[in-house]
Design an enzyme around this catalytic site. Structure first.
Site, PDB file in Angstrom:
ATOM      1  N   ASP A   1      -9.265  -5.772   2.011  1.00 22.60           N
ATOM      2  CA  ASP A   1      -7.940  -6.303   1.666  1.00 22.60           C
ATOM      3  C   ASP A   1      -7.768  -7.742   2.132  1.00 22.60           C
ATOM      4  OD1 ASP A   1      -6.954  -4.028   0.419  1.00 22.60           O
ATOM      5  OD2 ASP A   1      -6.298  -3.130   2.311  1.00 22.60           O
TER       6      ASP A   1
ATOM      7  N   ASP B   1       0.855  -1.181   0.000  1.00 22.22           N
ATOM      8  CA  ASP B   1       0.000   0.000   0.000  1.00 22.22           C
ATOM      9  C   ASP B   1       0.894   1.237   0.000  1.00 22.22           C
ATOM     10  OD1 ASP B   1      -2.351  -1.350   0.024  1.00 22.22           O
ATOM     11  OD2 ASP B   1      -2.676  -1.220   2.174  1.00 22.22           O
TER      12      ASP B   1
ATOM     13  N   ASP C   1      -4.712  -2.819   4.872  1.00 21.28           N
ATOM     14  CA  ASP C   1      -5.249  -2.273   6.117  1.00 21.28           C
ATOM     15  C   ASP C   1      -6.772  -2.320   6.178  1.00 21.28           C
ATOM     16  OD1 ASP C   1      -5.806  -0.394   4.219  1.00 21.28           O
ATOM     17  OD2 ASP C   1      -4.655   1.228   5.118  1.00 21.28           O
TER      18      ASP C   1
END
Length: 1215
Positions: A794, A451, A790
Site C-alpha cells: 500500500d 480499506d 496497512d
C-alpha cells in the site's frame, strides 16, 4: 579480551563479518563454523534465544553497544535566541535604537536651541532603551516558542520510539520488546512488512526476500537464506516471507550506523570547509581566483569507527535530516510535488503583504525625511548640525516599525502553533501525525479511499460458518461442529492445515478479566485458530509436534498470491502441502474435494460453480470473508488419485518444480466464513463525511459480494443508487486502452466519479485509482485525496495520496513509514476527527488573518498619514512593537488554540482554488479598518477639542509624552483587543461570543493583555511614550473598543453580493518558478551550501518568507526536518540514516565532489557504501580498496542519471 572470550567472537570480528555478501558471506560464516556455531559462541540458540537475564543483557550492551544512535544535541536556548536575532527588521531596529541611544548622550550644542530642563534631558535615553527592551522581549518570546516546539516534538518522537516493538525469542518464548532493547545474540522473528531494526544472520528462511535498495541502491528484491545470502541489514524492508535472524550488530555498529557515524564526521568537516571557503572568498575578493586553488586537506577529525564502539562511545554529532541534497534544492521548482493547500495560499498572501509593507515603510521614511529637510533647511534656512541626525534616526525608527507591523511575522507562528496544538490534541483522538501539513490538508479532503478490514470493521474476526464434507454449518458460531462430529482424517487435516499453515506468531490468548480472547498477529489466522479451539483441539500442541524448523518450504502470503502454503513432512513418509486463501482462488487450484465421510471426490467445474452459488455467494452476501483450506500429498509409496508419487531414492525438489506446479491439483478440505462486524460508529461517521462534502470509497481485497454487503451496512452505497461496485479486473478493463493496455485518464474519468467500491483489488489498483482522481481535471478544483493502508504494497498509494493514513495496529512498518498520519486505533471515525481538526486549523489561520490584517491596515495607514500630515507617527515605535507583540504572539496563541466544533462538518471543503481571505472576511477587515481609522483620525485632528486637552501634534523631538497621543494609542489597542473577539467568527455569524469561555487560553490571554495595557498607560511613562489618563478618558477608550462589537453587527448586515470575488485574496498559489518562493530551505540538509537558496541577497523577501518556511520545516534534534516525525528504531531512526545516505550518495554536486576528493571521511563513506553494493557477480562489483577517487568519479557520473521521485515522506532516488 575477557569479554571476547566470554562470547567467542569480538565486536570487530562481527563487524567485519557483516561487510560481506552472497557467497563471500556464506564462506566467511563457514570459516566460523556456520550460523549455529556463531549463535553458540554468542551464548544463544535458535529455539531458546537469550535467557533474558538483566545482567547478561546489560553486559551485551556494554560490550557490543546498544541499539540506539546518539542524537545530535538539541539547540540550546541561547542558540535559538541568536537565530531569532537574525531577523532583518529586528537588526535594523536594534541599530536605529543604538544610534538613538548614543545620540541621547551626545548632544552637540545648537545655537538657537532652547535649553532643555534636566529631567527632560535625562529622559532622552529611555526611548532607545525601550525599543531595545521590546526587541529583547520579542526575541525571547520567539526563542521560547521555538524551544517549546522542539521540546514538544522531541517528546513526541520519544513516545513513538517507546511504542516501537519487535518480536524476539527469549527463554524459548516469543516476546515483543522495544527496538532499543534489542542486543547482539537476540533471535528476531521477521515477517512480511517488517523494517529490520539491526544487522544479523539468517538462521531460518521461509521464502524470505528483502528490499535492500535503501542501502545498496539495488531495486531487485534479494533472496535471503542460510546457504544463499544470509546477511540482513538494519533499515531494509522484508518484502516477502518470514524467518529467524541472529542479531550480530546493533546501533552505531550496524552497517547503517557506521555510515551514519561517518556522515556525522563528514558533515562537520564540510561545514568547517564551507566556513573556510567563505573566509577565503572574502579575503580574496578582487584577486585572481585561480591563484588560490590549492587544495586544503582537511584533517580527519571524525571518530575512528573501524574498531567498533560499545556503550562508551561518544555522542557523535549525527545528521538528523530527511531533506534531500543540495542538488535537489536547485531542482525543486521543477519537481511536480505540490505544496499543501494552506502553504501555497499563505506564501502568496505573505509575499503580497510583504511587498506592500516595504513600500509603505519606505515611502513613510522618505516623506518624513524630505518634508523635514525642506522645512528646516529650505524655508528656515537652518545650517546643518549634528543635532539633526536625531530626527532622521527617529524617522528611520518609525519606518522600520511600520514595516514590523505591516509584515505578517505572526502568521508562521500562528500556523506552527495551530498545527502543533492540533497534533497534540489529535494524539488523544488516535491520530499520530507524522507530517504537520497533513493536518490542514486533511481539512480540505474531498475523497477518502478506505480499506475495509479493521478500518470500517472491527478487525475482530470469527469463523461463524463452515462447509465441511458436503455439510454447510450455519447460520452462526453456535452451529459449528466439534472434532467428534468430523471423520478422524478430516479432523486432522482441518486442524493441522490451520495450525501449521499459519504464522507461529499468530496466537489467541484468553486473558483474565476479559470476556473475549485476545488476538495476536494476523486477525484472519487468529479467526481460523479460534475455529480450531472451537472444534475442541489445542493448536499449540499441534505446533509443538510440528515446529517450524521441520518445515520443508513456506510460500508466505502476499497480495499477489492471496494465499499461504506450507510444505511439511508426513510421519508415514513423504510431504504434505497445506494451502489456505481466498476461496475462489484456492478452488481454481483444486481438482478434488473431501465429500461425505471424508471421501475424496473429483471437483469438476460444474461442482465448483454449484459450490460458488450455494455456499460461497450466500456467505459473501452475509458479509462474510470466505477462506478455503486445501492439501496435496507427495508420497514415495503407492499414491492415491489425489496424491503425487515420487522416487523413494530422491526427494522432490520443490524449488525446481516451481510454485505453480506444487500448488496445483489440490484437494479442498473445507470452506469457512469469517465474520468481521462493521464498527458500530462507522455508519454515523460516513454520514458525517457525506454531509461534509467528502466521498468515501471502499477499496478491499475481499470478494465483491462481501464488499457490497459491508459497504451497504456502512452506508457507502444504498439500494437503488447509481454508484459502481467493481472488481479489480473489471476496473482495469474499463480504464485501460484495449490496444496498449495503458491507463487512460479519459477512461478513468468516466469511472471514478461513480465508483464507490473496488473489490478484489491489487495494491496497484489502489495506486491507479488515487493517482487518477488526483490527476483528474473534471472537477471544478483538484480533488484532495486521503487513503488508508496497512500492507507493504500500500506504500505507493499512501505516498501518492495527499494524506496517507497507516494502521497503527495492523499496519506494517513499511506502510507506517510511507504515511502522513498513523491511526493508533485503526478506526475510520478517527479519520473523521482528523478532518475536523484539519478544518479547524484552516479556520484558526483564517481567524488570525482577519484579526492581523485589520491591525496591519490601520497601523500602516495611521503611520503613513501621520508622516504626511503632521510629520510624526501618532503611534510611537515602542507602542507599535507592543501592538506587534499582541497580534504576533499573544493573538496567534489565543486564536490558534480554538477547539473544533461539529459545525465544521456541516460545510463543503474549501478546495485548492478557494480564497484564503473570503469575501466575508475581506468585508470584516475593511469594515473594521474604516471604523478604527475614523476613530484614530478623529482623535488625532480633533482630540484636543473633544477631550479638552493640549494638542500633541507638531511636538518637539524631545517633548514629553502627550495625553493626546496616549489616548490615540490606548483607543487603538482597545479597538484591537475587542476586534479580537470579532475575529473568532469568519463566516458571518452574528453571535461572536459563542464558545468564548470554552477556551481558557483565549480569555486568559485577552484579560492579561487588557491588564498589561492598563499598566503601560498608567505607569509606562517615557519608556512607552505614554501619559497617565483619567477615568473619563479610559471610559471613552473602552467605549471605542466596545464599539467594534456593535459596528461588527452593522458590517454583518451588509450583503457581500455587491463586492463579490473582487474582495477575495490568496486564491491562487504563487508561481513556483518565482525567485521569491523559498524551496531550497525545505529540501536543505546538513550538506547544503548557500548558493542553493534563491532568496540569498533578497533581504526584503527573507523578512517575511524566513518565518514562513517554518511551515515546511520543524526543528528536531537541532537540524531541520521535512515536517517528518519518523517511526524510529532508535534516537535517530535507522530509516532516517538510510535516507541521508541515499541523499548523500545521489546528491553530491560538483562543488562538494571537489571538496570530497580531499576529505578522508567522505571517502570512507563512499567506500563503505560501495562495499555494500558488492554482489555475487564480479561484473557488478565496485572496487573499494585504495580507489577513493575512482569511486567519487563514479558517483559523480551517475549523478547525471538520477531521476527524482517526489514524495513528502522522504527522499527517494531511482537510477
Amino acid at each position: 579480551m575477557a569479554a571476547a572470550s566470554r562470547y567467542g567472537l569480538s565486536l570487530k570480528q562481527l563487524r567485519e563479518l557483516m561487510e560481506h555478501r552472497g557467497r563471500e558471506g556464506v564462506a566467511r560464516i563457514t570459516e566460523y563454523g556456520g550460523v549455529q556455531e556463531i549463535a553458540r559462541k554468542l551464548n544463544t540458540t535458535e529455539a531458546t534465544g537469550l535467557l533474558g537475564d538483566r545482567s547478561d543483557l546489560e553486559h551485551r550492551r556494554d560490550y557490543f553497544g546498544s541499539n540506539t544512535i546518539p542524537p545530535k544535541p538539541p539547540k540550546t536556548f541561547l542558540a535559538l535566541v541568536w537565530e531569532a536575532l537574525q531577523d532583518v527588521t529586528l537588526i535594523i531596529l536594534q541599530i536605529a535604537a543604538a544610534v538613538s541611544l548614543a545620540l541621547s548622550f551626545y548632544k552637540p550644542p545648537k545655537d538657537d536651541e532652547e535649553v532643555l530642563d534636566d529631567s527632560q534631558s535625562h529622559a532622552d535615553w529611555i526611548e532607545g532603551v525601550a525599543i531595545l527592551l521590546a526587541v529583547v522581549i520579542v526575541v525571547l518570546v520567539t526563542a521560547f516558542n521555538d524551544w517549546s516546539k522542539e521540546k514538544q516534538f522531541r517528546g513526541l518522537q520519544d513516545r513513538i520510539e517507546g511504542e516501537q516493538t519487535f518480536s524476539v525469542i527469549r527463554n524459548s518464548t516469543t516476546v515483543q520488546i522495544q527496538v532499543g532493547e534489542i542486543v547482539v545474540g537476540d533471535i528476531l522473528l521477521v515477517k512480511y512488512g517488517d523494517l529490520l531494526p539491526a544487522d544479523g544472520l539468517v538462521i531460518q528462511s521461509n521464502d524470505l526476500k528483502v528490499d535492500e535498495s535503501s542501502l545498496t541502491g539495488e531495486s531487485d528484491m534479494v533472496n535471503k537464506g542460510v546457504a544463499v545470502d544470509p546477511m540482513v541489514l538494519s533499515g531494509t524492508h522484508v518484502m516477502e516471507g518470514s524467518g529467524k535472524v541472529l542479531v550480530t550488530a546493533v546501533g552505531v555498529n550496524s552497517q547503517a550506523g557506521i555510515i551514519f557515524t561517518l556522515l556525522g564526521a563528514a558533515a562537520d568537516d564540510i561545514e568547517a570547509e564551507e566556513k573556510k571557503q567563505k573566509k577565503l572568498e572574502k579575503k580574496n575578493k578582487g584577486r585572481d581566483p585561480n591563484q588560490n586553488k590549492s587544495s586544503d586537506n582537511v584533517p580527519e577529525t571524525g571518530p575512528n569507527v573501524e574498531e567498533g564502539v560499545g556503550n562508551s562511545h561518544p555522542s557523535h554529532a549525527l545528521p538528523n535530516s530527511s531533506g534531500s541534497p543540495p542538488s535537489e534544492a536547485a531542482e525543486a521548482p521543477d519537481m511536480d510535488e505540490e505544496k499543501s493547500v494552506l502553504q501555497a495560499k499563505l506564501t502568496n498572501l505573505a509575499i503580497q503583504i510583504g511587498y506592500g509593507g516595504m513600500a509603505v515603510s519606505l515611502v513613510t521614511v522618505l516623506i518624513l525625511s524630505i518634508r523635514f529637510s525642506i522645512d528646516e533647511f529650505f524655508f528656515k534656512e537652518s545650517p546643518w548640525d549634528m543635532y539633526y541626525i536625531n530626527f532622521y534616526v527617529k524617522f528611520v525608527i518609525i519606518g522600520v516599525t511600520v514595516l514590523v507591523v505591516a509584515v505578517p511575522e505572526g502568521l508562521p507562528l500562528a500556523v506552527t502553533l495551530s498545527l502543533a496544538y492540533s497534533v497534540k490534541k489529535m494524539m488523544a483522538d488516535n491520530n499520530l501525525v507524522r507530517h504537520l501539513d497533513a493536518c490542514e490538508t486533511m481539512g480540505n479532503a474531498t475523497t477518502i479511499c478506505s480499506d475495509k478490514t479493521g478500518t470500517l470493521t472491527t478487525n475482530r474476526m470469527t469463523v461463524v460458518q463452515a462447509y465441511i464434507c458436503n455439510h454447510h454449518y450455519k447460520p452462526d458460531r453456535n452451529c459449528l461442529p466439534k472434532i467428534r462430529d468430523l471423520p478422524s482424517q478430516v479432523g486432522i487435516l482441518v486442524t493441522q492445515g490451520i495450525s501449521v499453515n499459519s504464522s507461529y506468531s499468530s496466537d489467541v490468548k484468553q486473558e483474565s478479566g476479559t470476556s473475549l480472547p485476545v488476538q495476536i498477529g494476523n486477525k484472519t489466522e487468529c479467526a481460523l485458530l479460534g475455529f480450531v479451539l472451537d472444534l475442541g483441539v489445542d493448536y499449540r500442541q499441534l505446533r509443538r509436534e510440528m515446529p517450524d524448523t521441520r518445515f520443508k518450504k513456506v510460500y508466505t502470503f502476499n497480495s499477489a498470491r492471496k494465499s499461504m502454503s506450507t510444505i511439511v513432512p508426513i510421519e508415514s513418509g513423504g510431504y504434505r502441502v497445506y494451502t489456505k486463501g481466498a476461496s475462489e482462488i484456492i478452488m481454481k487450484k483444486c481438482s478434488f474435494l473431501l465429500g461425505d465421510g471424508g471421501k475424496v471426490e473429483s471437483f469438476t467445474t460444474a461442482h465448483q460453480d454449484r459450490l460458488v452459488s450455494t455456499v460461497i455467494e450466500p456467505m459473501a452476501k452475509d458479509g462474510l470473508r470466505t477462506i478455503s483450506i486445501a492439501y496435496r500429498d507427495f508420497v514415495p509409496g503407492k499414491a492415491d488419485k489425489n496424491q503425487v508419487h515420487y522416487d523413494p531414492g530422491t526427494e522432490p525438489n520443490f524449488e525446481t518444480m516451481g510454485e505453480d506446479n506444487v500448488i496445483a491439483n489440490m484437494t479442498c478440505i473445507c470452506i469457512v466464513g469469517i465474520e468481521d462486524p462493521v464498527r458500530d460508529e462507522v455508519p454515523g461517521a460516513i454520514k458525517k463525511c457525506q454531509r461534509a462534502g467528502i466521498t468515501v470509497r471502499m477499496v478491499t481485497g475481499d470478494n465483491i459480494n462481501t464488499a457490497r454487503a459491508i459497504a451497504t451496512k456502512c452506508g457507502i452505497i444504498k439500494p437503488g443508487d447509481n454508484y459502481l461496485v467493481l472488481e479489480g479486473k473489471e476496473f482495469n478493463k474499463r480504464i485501460r486502452d484495449p490496444h496498449t493496455n495503458e491507463v487512460r485518464q479519459d477512461l478513468l474519468d468516466k469511472v471514478w466519479p461513480r465508483l464507490r467500491v473496488l473489490a478484489r483489488s491489487q495494491p496497484v489498483d489502489k495506486y491507479t485509482l488515487v493517482k487518477g482522481i488526483i490527476d483528474s481535471n473534471i472537477s471544478s478544483g483538484r480533488e484532495v485525496v486521503a487513503v488508508t493502508g496497512d500492507g507493504t504494497n500500500d506504500a505507493p498509494a499512501l505516498k501518492k495520496a495527499d494524506v496517507g493514513f497507516a494502521m497503527g495496529i495492523a499496519g506494517t512498518d513499511v506502510a507506517k513509514e510511507a504515511s502522513d498520519i498513523i491511526l493508533t486505533d485503526d478506526n475510520f471515525t478517527s479519520i473523521v476527527k482528523a478532518v475536523m481538526w484539519g478544518r479547524n486549523v484552516y479556520d484558526s489561520i483564517s481567524k488570525f488573518l482577519q484579526f492581523q490584517l485589520t491591525v496591519n491596515v490601520v497601523a500602516v495607514v495611521v503611520a503613513f498619514v501621520g508622516a504626511c500630515a503632521i510629520q510624526d507617527s501618532p503611534l510611537k515605535a515602542v507602542q507599535m512593537l507592543w501592538v506587534n507583540l499582541i497580534m504576533d504572539t499573544l493573538a496567534s496563541l489565543a486564536l490558534a488554540t480554538e477547539l473544533p466544533t461539529p459545525d465544521l462538518l456541516q460545510r463543503k471543503p474549501y478546495g485548492r482554488t478557494s480564497p484564503l481571505i473570503s469575501a466575508t472576511m475581506a468585508k470584516n477587515i475593511l469594515g473594521q479598518a474604516i471604523y478604527q481609522l475614523v476613530i484614530v483620525f478623529g482623535i488625532m485632528f480633533f482630540g484636543e477639542h473633544l477631550f479638552d486637552i493640549d494638542s500633541g501634534r507638531y511636538a518637539d523631538l524631545r517633548a514629553p509624552p502627550s495625553v493626546h497621543f496616549t489616548i490615540i494609542f490606548n483607543a487603538f489597542v482597545m479597538m484591537t483587543l475587542f476586534n479580537e473577539i470579532n475575529a473568532r467568527k469568519i463566516h458571518g455569524q452574528r453571535n461572536v461570543f459563542t464558545g468564548f469561555f470554552s477556551n481558557p487560553i483565549y480569555y486568559v490571554i485577552w484579560i492579561v493583555t487588557f491588564i498589561s495595557q492598563i499598566v503601560i498607560i498608567q505607569w509606562g511613562g517615557q519608556a512607552f511614550s505614554t501619559a497617565k489618563l483619567n477615568v473619563e478618558q479610559w471610559v471613552w477608550c473602552i467605549l471605542f473598543g466596545v464599539g467594534t462589537l456593535v459596528w461588527q453587527q452593522v458590517i454583518t448586515t451588509i450583503p457581500i453580493g455587491s463586492f463579490g470575488k473582487s474582495m477575495e485574496l490568496g486564491s491562487n498559489p504563487p508561481d513556483m518558478s518565482s525567485p521569491c518562493v523559498v524551496e531550497g530551505d525545505s529540501y536543505n540538509n546538513s550538506f547544503s551550501t548557500h548558493h542553493h537558496h534563491p532568496v540569498v541577497g533578497r533581504s526584503g523577501q527573507i523578512l517575511w518568507i524566513r518565518g514562513l518556511t517554518r511551515l515546511q520545516t520543524q526543528v528536531i534534534g537541532g537540524d531541520r526536518q521535512d515536517r517528518l516525525i519518523p517511526v524510529p528504531y532508535s534516537k535517530n531512526s535507522t530509516d532516517q540514516a538510510i535516507r541521508v545516505v541515499k541523499a548523500f550518495r545521489h546528491g553530491v554536486d560538483s562543488v562538494q565532489l571537489n571538496q570530497a576528493s580531499s576529505n578522508p571521511n567522505i571517502q570512507r563513506v563512499l567506500q563503505k557504501q560501495a562495499s555494500l553494493n558488492k554482489r555475487l557477480s564480479s561484473a557488478s562489483s565496485v572496487p573499494t580498496d585504495n580507489q577513493p577517487q575512482q569511486i567519487i568519479a563514479t558517483n559523480a557520473s551517475n549523478n547525471s542519471h538520477v531521476v527524482q521521485l517526489p514524495t513528502r515522506s522522504h527522499t527517494e532516488t531511482a537510477v
